[in-house]
Design a protein around this motif. Structure first.
Motif, mmCIF file in Angstrom:
data_model
loop_
_atom_site.group_PDB
_atom_site.id
_atom_site.type_symbol
_atom_site.label_atom_id
_atom_site.label_comp_id
_atom_site.label_asym_id
_atom_site.label_seq_id
_atom_site.Cartn_x
_atom_site.Cartn_y
_atom_site.Cartn_z
ATOM 1 N N GLU A 46 0.829 -1.208 0.000
ATOM 2 C CA GLU A 46 0.000 0.000 0.000
ATOM 3 C C GLU A 46 0.863 1.258 0.000
ATOM 4 N N GLU A 47 1.966 1.222 0.755
ATOM 5 C CA GLU A 47 2.856 2.386 0.795
ATOM 6 C C GLU A 47 3.528 2.616 -0.552
ATOM 7 N N ARG A 48 3.926 1.547 -1.226
ATOM 8 C CA ARG A 48 4.517 1.696 -2.557
ATOM 9 C C ARG A 48 3.513 2.268 -3.546
ATOM 10 N N LYS A 49 2.270 1.789 -3.458
ATOM 11 C CA LYS A 49 1.217 2.290 -4.352
ATOM 12 C C LYS A 49 0.968 3.773 -4.112
ATOM 13 N N LYS A 50 0.976 4.177 -2.836
ATOM 14 C CA LYS A 50 0.739 5.579 -2.490
ATOM 15 C C LYS A 50 1.873 6.467 -3.017
ATOM 16 N N ARG A 51 3.129 5.991 -2.870
ATOM 17 C CA ARG A 51 4.270 6.777 -3.368
ATOM 18 C C ARG A 51 4.228 6.896 -4.883
ATOM 19 N N ARG A 52 3.787 5.830 -5.556
ATOM 20 C CA ARG A 52 3.684 5.857 -7.012
ATOM 21 C C ARG A 52 2.619 6.854 -7.457
ATOM 22 N N GLN A 53 1.504 6.913 -6.750
ATOM 23 C CA GLN A 53 0.438 7.863 -7.075
ATOM 24 C C GLN A 53 0.879 9.302 -6.846
ATOM 25 N N GLN A 54 1.724 9.505 -5.836
ATOM 26 C CA GLN A 54 2.214 10.856 -5.531
ATOM 27 C C GLN A 54 3.386 11.272 -6.408
ATOM 28 N N GLY A 55 3.860 10.344 -7.246
ATOM 29 C CA GLY A 55 4.956 10.666 -8.165
ATOM 30 C C GLY A 55 6.325 10.689 -7.508
ATOM 31 N N ILE A 56 6.454 10.067 -6.352
ATOM 32 C CA ILE A 56 7.751 10.019 -5.671
ATOM 33 C C ILE A 56 8.634 8.987 -6.365
ATOM 34 N N PRO A 57 9.851 9.358 -6.767
ATOM 35 C CA PRO A 57 10.728 8.400 -7.474
ATOM 36 C C PRO A 57 11.143 7.242 -6.572
ATOM 37 N N LYS A 58 11.441 6.108 -7.210
ATOM 38 C CA LYS A 58 11.861 4.931 -6.463
ATOM 39 C C LYS A 58 13.214 5.167 -5.810
ATOM 40 N N GLY A 59 13.384 4.648 -4.625
ATOM 41 C CA GLY A 59 14.657 4.754 -3.938
ATOM 42 C C GLY A 59 15.654 3.730 -4.464
#
Length: 313
Positions: A46-59
């Motif tokens: 869920e956290e990965r999905k949320k970061r993807r929706q917010q456009g945060i780049p992958k670490g």
């Protein structure tokens, strides 16, 4: 307020897992532990999905490669590449990269090689263009070097063995060196890969050298490249790959073909397959007594390997 309530409602998985470890019944403990792991994976997803929706780049994932200890000899910028190009031009391999000669390679063995070592050497002769296999017959390496110089060989490859299994590769660049000594492991010859050696054509292969990032790594890559002809014949669709990962050099030999109008590539491994680990790099030709070493790995438990995150190639 909303974010603080959200953090309060989120279950603390680490505390729950600690609580699970206190359950004495092994069966109940395992059931509860699997539930908590499943919940932990769900929260991460869920956290990965949320970061993807917010456009945060992958670490950047934490691996031994990404956490590698800094090395001053790593080639980073264009200035380093230009300096390295000058060094290669002035090195023992300058004439090879200037295409002033065609490689001529002698492949020989330790005394009385076993059947597998002999088969491995024969397959190397098929892979490396203009390579000739010959038994040493108890002739010292130094005499072999002098003989090869007279017959205008450019490189010598010696396949060593232990307990009837190939376990070492000595690569000598002629006439003035350097000499690289490799540990050889995980050798799979063509029949062991359930491939037909007749599939290996006589066309000169392409050579792929991957992930050699330091000056030492570049020297080793140049030595390996100099065994092969500098002008590949693309019609044969053969490629040999030396891939460096954590100072282990993985060798693969493939034939490729393009599919679906050139958008996809199919690979077929031809063999052999093996792994190299550099033991030493010596100036000049082989001299086990008075030779000067550019790089050598220390003996007992490899004193140079002080950290799992330190790499040299």
């Amino acid at each position: 307020m909303g974010s603080s309530n959200e953090n309060e409602d989120k279950p603390d998985i680490s505390e729950k897992i600690q609580h699970v470890r206190k359950i004495r019944n092994k069966h109940l403990r395992m059931i509860e532990f699997k539930k908590q792991l499943k919940l932990k994976k769900k929260i991460k997803k869920e956290e990965r999905k949320k970061r993807r929706q917010q456009g945060i780049p992958k670490g950047v994932p934490k691996t031994l490669e990404t956490l590698r200890e800094p090395d001053q000899t790593v080639i980073k910028c264009e200035e380093d590449k230009e300096e390295l190009q000058i060094d290669v031009t002035n090195s023992e391999f300058g004439s090879y990269f200037a295409k002033s000669y065609e490689p001529k390679v002698l492949i020989t063995y330790s005394n009385n090689p076993s059947k597998k070592t002999w088969s491995f050497g024969r397959e190397l002769c098929r892979i490396i263009p203009n390579a000739f296999g010959k038994l040493r017959k108890h002739i010292p390496i130094k005499k072999v070097i002098e003989s090869c110089k007279r017959e205008e060989f450019t490189d010598i490859v010696v396949v060593n063995e232990n307990m009837k299994m190939p376990n070492g590769l000595l690569v000598i660049h002629l006439p003035d060196g350097p000499t690289a000594n490799f540990r050889l492991s995980n050798v799979k010859i063509t029949p062991e890969l359930k491939r037909d050696y007749k599939e290996i054509s006589t066309f000169r292969p392409e050579v792929i050298l991957n992930n050699f990032t330091t000056r030492l790594g570049n020297t080793v890559a140049s030595m390996l490249a100099a065994l092969f002809h500098y002008d590949p014949q693309f019609k044969g669709r053969r490629a040999v790959t030396f891939h460096n990962q954590r100072d282990y050099i993985f060798f693969r030999h493939h034939r490729y073909e393009f599919k679906a109008n050139g958008t996809k590539v199919g690979l077929r491994e031809l063999g052999p397959r093996f792994t190299l680990k550099l033991r030493s790099l010596q100036h000049g030709t082989f001299d086990s007594k008075t030779g000067e070493y550019e790089w050598i790995i220390s003996g007992r438990r490899h004193e140079m390997e002080t950290s799992r995150r330190r790499f040299f190639l």
